[in-house]
Design a protein around this motif. Structure first.
Motif, PDB file in Angstrom:
ATOM      1  N   GLY A 137     -38.525  30.005  89.948  1.00  0.00           N
ATOM      2  CA  GLY A 137     -37.314  29.723  89.185  1.00  0.00           C
ATOM      3  C   GLY A 137     -37.482  28.456  88.381  1.00  0.00           C
ATOM      4  N   ALA A 175     -34.484  33.036  82.933  1.00  0.00           N
ATOM      5  CA  ALA A 175     -33.854  33.064  84.259  1.00  0.00           C
ATOM      6  C   ALA A 175     -32.831  34.192  84.320  1.00  0.00           C
ATOM      7  CB  ALA A 175     -33.204  31.720  84.568  1.00  0.00           C
ATOM      8  N   ALA A 181     -33.623  34.685  88.156  1.00  0.00           N
ATOM      9  CA  ALA A 181     -34.328  33.577  88.809  1.00  0.00           C
ATOM     10  C   ALA A 181     -33.355  32.466  89.166  1.00  0.00           C
ATOM     11  CB  ALA A 181     -35.422  33.039  87.892  1.00  0.00           C
ATOM     12  N   LEU A 196     -26.221  33.358  87.608  1.00  0.00           N
ATOM     13  CA  LEU A 196     -27.417  32.787  88.222  1.00  0.00           C
ATOM     14  C   LEU A 196     -27.120  32.179  89.582  1.00  0.00           C
ATOM     15  CD1 LEU A 196     -29.065  31.062  85.135  1.00  0.00           C
ATOM     16  CD2 LEU A 196     -29.701  33.218  86.211  1.00  0.00           C
ATOM     17  N   LEU A 236     -35.144  26.352  96.418  1.00  0.00           N
ATOM     18  CA  LEU A 236     -35.524  27.620  95.798  1.00  0.00           C
ATOM     19  C   LEU A 236     -36.703  28.136  96.588  1.00  0.00           C
ATOM     20  CD1 LEU A 236     -35.623  26.678  91.989  1.00  0.00           C
ATOM     21  CD2 LEU A 236     -33.662  27.351  93.372  1.00  0.00           C
TER      22      LEU A 236
END
Length: 141
Positions: A27, A62, A67, A114, A23
Motif C-alpha cells: 500500500g 490505491a 490498497a 480506502l 499495513l
C-alpha cells in the motif's frame, strides 16, 4: 499541505511500544504536513492524489487495487533550514489547527472506500516501513 507518499510492502507505526497503525500488505504511507492556510481544498486535492496516483503494481492506484494507506502527521515537512543549524517550524501549523486537517484527509480517503490506518497525532512515533521500488513522491498542494 505537503505530503511525502511512499509505496510500501508493509508498514507500522508504534507509540510507546504499542502498534497503533499498520499495513500488512502492499500500500502507501502518507506523511502529511499542514501549513497555516490549508483547508478543504487542500484536503480534497491531497486525498484525490493519494487515492488516485498510479504508482502501485501494474501502474494502478490505491483505489484500483483497494490498497491500504497509513497516514502519519509530520509537521517536520515544513522545516525551514535555510539559515543556521536549527530548523524553524514557523511554516508548520500548530497542533490545534493541523490535527483536524490531517483527520479530514483520513476521512476523505475513507470516503473513497480506502482502508486507512493512522499514527497518533502529536505523539513520538516509531515508523517502520519496507519501501517498494523504492517509490517516493512529494506532493505540494
Amino acid at each position: 499541505m505537503r505530503t511525502v507518499l511512499q509505496r510500501v510492502s508493509r508498514a507500522a507505526v508504534s507509540v510507546d511500544g504499542e502498534v497503533v497503525g499498520a499495513l500488512d500488505r502492499p500500500g502507501l504511507v502518507a506523511l502529511v504536513g499542514v501549513t497555516h492556510d490549508d483547508g478543504p481544498e487542500q484536503v480534497e486535492t491531497t486525498a484525490r492524489k493519494i487515492a488516485g496516483l498510479r504508482i502501485l503494481d501494474g501502474e494502478r492506484s490505491a483505489t484500483d487495487l483497494g490498497a491500504p494507506v497509513l497516514v502519519v502527521s509530520q509537521f517536520t515537512l515544513y522545516a525551514d533550514v535555510r539559515k543556521g543549524r536549527r530548523p524553524s517550524w514557523n511554516a508548520a501549523a500548530p497542533g490545534p489547527v493541523a490535527e483536524p486537517v490531517v483527520e479530514a484527509v483520513v476521512a476523505a480517503l475513507r470516503a473513497r472506500g480506502l482502508e486507512v490506518a493512522t499514527g497518533r497525532f502529536g505523539a513520538h512515533m516509531d515508523v517502520e516501513l519496507v519501501g517498494d521500488g523504492p517509490v517516493t513522491i512529494v506532493l505540494d498542494v
